[in-house]
Design a protein around this motif. Sequence first.
Motif, PDB file in Angstrom:
ATOM      1  N   ARG A 322       6.315  -3.888   0.869  1.00 35.52           N
ATOM      2  CA  ARG A 322       5.771  -3.081  -0.242  1.00 35.52           C
ATOM      3  C   ARG A 322       5.209  -3.992  -1.324  1.00 35.52           C
ATOM      4  O   ARG A 322       4.158  -3.716  -1.905  1.00 35.52           O
ATOM      5  CB  ARG A 322       6.861  -2.212  -0.856  1.00 35.52           C
ATOM      6  N   PHE A 325       1.954  -5.136  -0.309  1.00 38.40           N
ATOM      7  CA  PHE A 325       0.977  -4.053  -0.487  1.00 38.40           C
ATOM      8  C   PHE A 325       0.497  -4.003  -1.935  1.00 38.40           C
ATOM      9  O   PHE A 325      -0.699  -3.937  -2.213  1.00 38.40           O
ATOM     10  CB  PHE A 325       1.633  -2.721  -0.079  1.00 38.40           C
ATOM     11  N   ASP A 328      -1.640  -7.189  -2.847  1.00 39.13           N
ATOM     12  CA  ASP A 328      -2.741  -7.638  -1.991  1.00 39.13           C
ATOM     13  C   ASP A 328      -4.044  -7.851  -2.747  1.00 39.13           C
ATOM     14  O   ASP A 328      -4.692  -8.872  -2.621  1.00 39.13           O
ATOM     15  CB  ASP A 328      -2.979  -6.651  -0.848  1.00 39.13           C
ATOM     16  N   GLY A 338      -2.757 -10.757   1.422  1.00 37.35           N
ATOM     17  CA  GLY A 338      -1.597 -10.027   0.921  1.00 37.35           C
ATOM     18  C   GLY A 338      -0.303 -10.512   1.536  1.00 37.35           C
ATOM     19  O   GLY A 338       0.736 -10.569   0.895  1.00 37.35           O
ATOM     20  N   PRO A 440      -8.529  -9.401   7.888  1.00 33.06           N
ATOM     21  CA  PRO A 440      -7.979  -8.060   7.686  1.00 33.06           C
ATOM     22  C   PRO A 440      -6.542  -8.105   7.152  1.00 33.06           C
ATOM     23  O   PRO A 440      -5.845  -9.095   7.321  1.00 33.06           O
ATOM     24  CB  PRO A 440      -7.993  -7.472   9.091  1.00 33.06           C
ATOM     25  N   LEU A 441      -6.168  -7.043   6.456  1.00 34.23           N
ATOM     26  CA  LEU A 441      -4.759  -6.859   6.122  1.00 34.23           C
ATOM     27  C   LEU A 441      -4.325  -5.592   6.840  1.00 34.23           C
ATOM     28  O   LEU A 441      -4.845  -4.513   6.584  1.00 34.23           O
ATOM     29  CB  LEU A 441      -4.552  -6.670   4.618  1.00 34.23           C
ATOM     30  N   MET A 442      -3.450  -5.748   7.784  1.00 30.69           N
ATOM     31  CA  MET A 442      -2.915  -4.579   8.486  1.00 30.69           C
ATOM     32  C   MET A 442      -1.456  -4.886   8.713  1.00 30.69           C
ATOM     33  O   MET A 442      -1.129  -5.866   9.378  1.00 30.69           O
ATOM     34  CB  MET A 442      -3.560  -4.422   9.861  1.00 30.69           C
ATOM     35  N   MET A 443      -0.583  -4.093   8.137  1.00 29.28           N
ATOM     36  CA  MET A 443       0.829  -4.366   8.401  1.00 29.28           C
ATOM     37  C   MET A 443       1.660  -3.097   8.330  1.00 29.28           C
ATOM     38  O   MET A 443       1.325  -2.145   7.641  1.00 29.28           O
ATOM     39  CB  MET A 443       1.370  -5.404   7.426  1.00 29.28           C
ATOM     40  N   ASP A 444       2.749  -3.133   9.072  1.00 29.81           N
ATOM     41  CA  ASP A 444       3.691  -2.035   9.048  1.00 29.81           C
ATOM     42  C   ASP A 444       4.430  -2.000   7.733  1.00 29.81           C
ATOM     43  O   ASP A 444       4.777  -3.046   7.184  1.00 29.81           O
ATOM     44  CB  ASP A 444       4.733  -2.256  10.152  1.00 29.81           C
ATOM     45  N   LEU A 445       4.647  -0.804   7.201  1.00 32.50           N
ATOM     46  CA  LEU A 445       5.544  -0.660   6.064  1.00 32.50           C
ATOM     47  C   LEU A 445       6.803   0.006   6.622  1.00 32.50           C
ATOM     48  O   LEU A 445       6.828   1.217   6.826  1.00 32.50           O
ATOM     49  CB  LEU A 445       4.911   0.207   4.973  1.00 32.50           C
TER      50      LEU A 445
ATOM     51  N   LEU B  48      -1.228  -0.958  16.075  1.00 33.90           N
ATOM     52  CA  LEU B  48      -0.486  -0.354  14.957  1.00 33.90           C
ATOM     53  C   LEU B  48      -0.373   1.158  15.127  1.00 33.90           C
ATOM     54  O   LEU B  48       0.239   1.828  14.308  1.00 33.90           O
ATOM     55  CB  LEU B  48      -1.180  -0.675  13.632  1.00 33.90           C
ATOM     56  N   PRO B  68      -5.147  -1.862  -1.320  1.00 39.59           N
ATOM     57  CA  PRO B  68      -5.286  -1.235  -0.002  1.00 39.59           C
ATOM     58  C   PRO B  68      -4.736   0.198   0.022  1.00 39.59           C
ATOM     59  O   PRO B  68      -4.362   0.714  -1.026  1.00 39.59           O
ATOM     60  CB  PRO B  68      -4.435  -2.160   0.884  1.00 39.59           C
ATOM     61  N   MET B  77       4.331   4.042   9.077  1.00 38.23           N
ATOM     62  CA  MET B  77       3.473   3.874   7.906  1.00 38.23           C
ATOM     63  C   MET B  77       2.861   2.477   7.961  1.00 38.23           C
ATOM     64  O   MET B  77       3.560   1.497   8.213  1.00 38.23           O
ATOM     65  CB  MET B  77       4.255   4.057   6.617  1.00 38.23           C
ATOM     66  N   VAL B  78       1.563   2.407   7.733  1.00 41.68           N
ATOM     67  CA  VAL B  78       0.836   1.160   7.884  1.00 41.68           C
ATOM     68  C   VAL B  78       0.022   0.923   6.622  1.00 41.68           C
ATOM     69  O   VAL B  78      -0.557   1.848   6.057  1.00 41.68           O
ATOM     70  CB  VAL B  78      -0.102   1.239   9.118  1.00 41.68           C
ATOM     71  N   ALA B  79       0.005  -0.330   6.164  1.00 44.79           N
ATOM     72  CA  ALA B  79      -0.847  -0.685   5.033  1.00 44.79           C
ATOM     73  C   ALA B  79      -2.100  -1.348   5.574  1.00 44.79           C
ATOM     74  O   ALA B  79      -2.011  -2.193   6.459  1.00 44.79           O
ATOM     75  CB  ALA B  79      -0.108  -1.644   4.101  1.00 44.79           C
ATOM     76  N   LEU B  80      -3.252  -0.959   5.077  1.00 45.03           N
ATOM     77  CA  LEU B  80      -4.466  -1.685   5.448  1.00 45.03           C
ATOM     78  C   LEU B  80      -5.497  -1.609   4.329  1.00 45.03           C
ATOM     79  O   LEU B  80      -5.468  -0.707   3.504  1.00 45.03           O
ATOM     80  CB  LEU B  80      -5.032  -1.246   6.792  1.00 45.03           C
ATOM     81  N   ARG B  81      -6.370  -2.623   4.320  1.00 44.17           N
ATOM     82  CA  ARG B  81      -7.414  -2.638   3.299  1.00 44.17           C
ATOM     83  C   ARG B  81      -8.455  -1.594   3.649  1.00 44.17           C
ATOM     84  O   ARG B  81      -8.686  -1.304   4.821  1.00 44.17           O
ATOM     85  CB  ARG B  81      -8.075  -4.020   3.248  1.00 44.17           C
ATOM     86  N   ASP B  84     -10.893  -2.575   6.172  1.00 47.66           N
ATOM     87  CA  ASP B  84     -10.460  -2.488   7.563  1.00 47.66           C
ATOM     88  C   ASP B  84     -10.430  -1.043   8.042  1.00 47.66           C
ATOM     89  O   ASP B  84     -10.624  -0.768   9.223  1.00 47.66           O
ATOM     90  CB  ASP B  84      -9.061  -3.101   7.719  1.00 47.66           C
TER      91      ASP B  84
END
Lengths: 630, 93
Positions: A322, A325, A328, A338, A440-445, B48, B68, B77-81, B84
């Motif tokens: 978080r 997030f 970032d 991020g 890219p920023l892609m991640m699980d929360l 994802l 993002p 739950m996924v964070a992305l810009r 993206d």
Amino acid sequence: MKDAITEAAARQIEVALVGAPNCGKTALFNALTGSSQRVGNFSGVTVERKAGIATTPEGRRMTVIDLPGTHSLRARSLDEEVTRDVVLGQRDGEARPDFLLVVADATNLRGALRLVTELKRAGLPLMLVLNMIDIARHRGIEIDEDAMAKALGVPVVSATAVRRAGMEALWARLDEILAAGVAAPGPMQWTPPTTGELRRALHAADDVIAQTVRLPELPHTFSTRVDRVLLNPVAGPIVLLMLLFAMFQAVFAGAAPAMDLISEGFGWLGAVFAAILPAGLIESFVVDGVIGGVGSVLVFLPQILILFTFILILEDLGYMARAAFLMDRLMGGAGLHGRAFIPLLSSFACAIPGIMATRVIDDRRDRLTTILVAPLMTCSARIPVYTLIIAAFVPKTTVLGGIGLQGLVMFGLYAAGITSALAVSAVTRLLFRRGELAAPLMMDLPDYKMPQARSILLGIWQRARMFLKRAGTTIFLAMVAIWLLATFPMPPDGATGPAIEYSFAARLGHLIEPLMAPVGFGWEICMALITGMAAREVAVAGLATVYAVGGTETTGHIASALSQQWSLATALAFLAWYVFAPQCISTLAVIRREAGGPRYMWIALGYMMALAWIAAFITYNVTAFLMGAG
Amino acid sequence: MQHTAPDGTTRVLGTERKGFRGRLARIETTEGIGRLPAEEQERRLIELGFVEGAVLEVLHEGPIGRDPIAVRVGSAMVALRRSDAMAILARPD
């Protein structure tokens, strides 16, 4: 010559844990291996390798190895590469495991089920462990294990790693498997999946879930409700800032009683030895060199542990993602990813784990930038230095209605570290990385989880042991060296000045003094800086020894000695120097290893040294001017 | 500003505001927009959970520039810009 059967029986079965980050893999590893774990590195890389011995209730033993978290065998980072290579048997110096335990977060099965389909193609026998089943049940998730096992074609068992009773089913299944003998590995058929295969695998996973899992009407309400506050665009950053501020206040104010205790303990120990040893060289060595030196470093153990406690709890809570997030965009403005937030926050404890944590950043250039700026974050080894100078020169008053001024200055020093890290990265981006496309920023929360006292305590204990080991080896040896340098050669008969003026230490200090004179550092400080290269906190011990041998230090409180000897301008310049200076050989060594060559190590050393000198120069002259004008 | 994809029925997730709900229609990654090759970008999104038919909801927006975004994808739950998320086309509920 042994025959094949006894040899096979003598060889312990090796079980590897595979699973996504945050699936409770480490908790399961702890539950399986208890206190038998050994932490090391995989050969050739700094990826942490944890192994231990598990003994089943029926007394069978197996080696358990905890592989780095991964979402798939399609490795994108160094950590994930290690897992892939071990699973596929392609890693030199690492035996291929006999059996895989695929660990799944029972509240979020999709990714794990896809991982199972991928791992099945690797050919190793495996079992799926539905971990954290208690949380899943509590949320109303019902899983039909038998149906799932049939649908997947692999054994499935539920577990709650953090409770003893939650491990019974898993232990029983492991006993069954070991009693029957682990199956021989099948053919290795794994190839990197295409987008089409990935889609099919996910849809297949969804089908399995649809057939075997009953989901509640309203999924994960708790995390959703908490996130409404913690990810709120206004409240979120405020909470993050308050958390960081509370962390630093706790480090500063909360640790004081324990620190007083340790400091008094060493004072008492010194007095005891001073009383029983004959006055002279040996007494000086034991009391000033060993007890005084090591004690002045050990006293910071409480602060370092409080800092680690905060970081470990936030990590286990699931808050760190978080924070990434929320940060970032700010980090992105400075040309950082991020994900760099987590390594940078770890660097507050120590730059070494921080630099190693940059492996979660899969883009090489983003990762290198993060590695280069990580040492600017205020690591815990700077705490001793900051504490000492602040205690000596900043009055213990409160401002703005109850905020401690000393804590505020500390906060300011941390802020300076953060700002400069962001600034350096932004400049790097402007100068060397113009026109680059964004990674890219892609991640699980992940869902929030209650941290387990046991895993936190284990983590704190490991950090404490590391620090004590350093204090017992590196720091102790540095102390002996400093004492020798500060004591010999002894002053000639009839000499009038303090004894230390004649020592090697003084000569070394005098040698660099011209270089440092513009920033207000005398030879004592120069000497402390040299000794501080072993470890930053040694500089404090170095100062303690220099001033103790120099004869001005009487009560064991080096802070008071400093406040008499140094001007405010020098003290502030010293703080400024420490915000930037690359004062730690181990950090430089890790940069060299992680960046894949000495080049970035020299870059880090050079730019930090230059920044340190400039910052100290400005601080010294501005303060001196203001004091003179005032 | 919301973008409707050229086909008229799907919307671009990268421009949707908090509260948007829909189902994923398809992924269209474009070469040269991000640092990753388009196919790799697509694979990561799939990993994802961004597959056709997945239930999507924009739950949170970042504090600066609403970027993002945090998106619910199925049960995760996924964070992305936003940049993206431009590759994700969704059909609103």
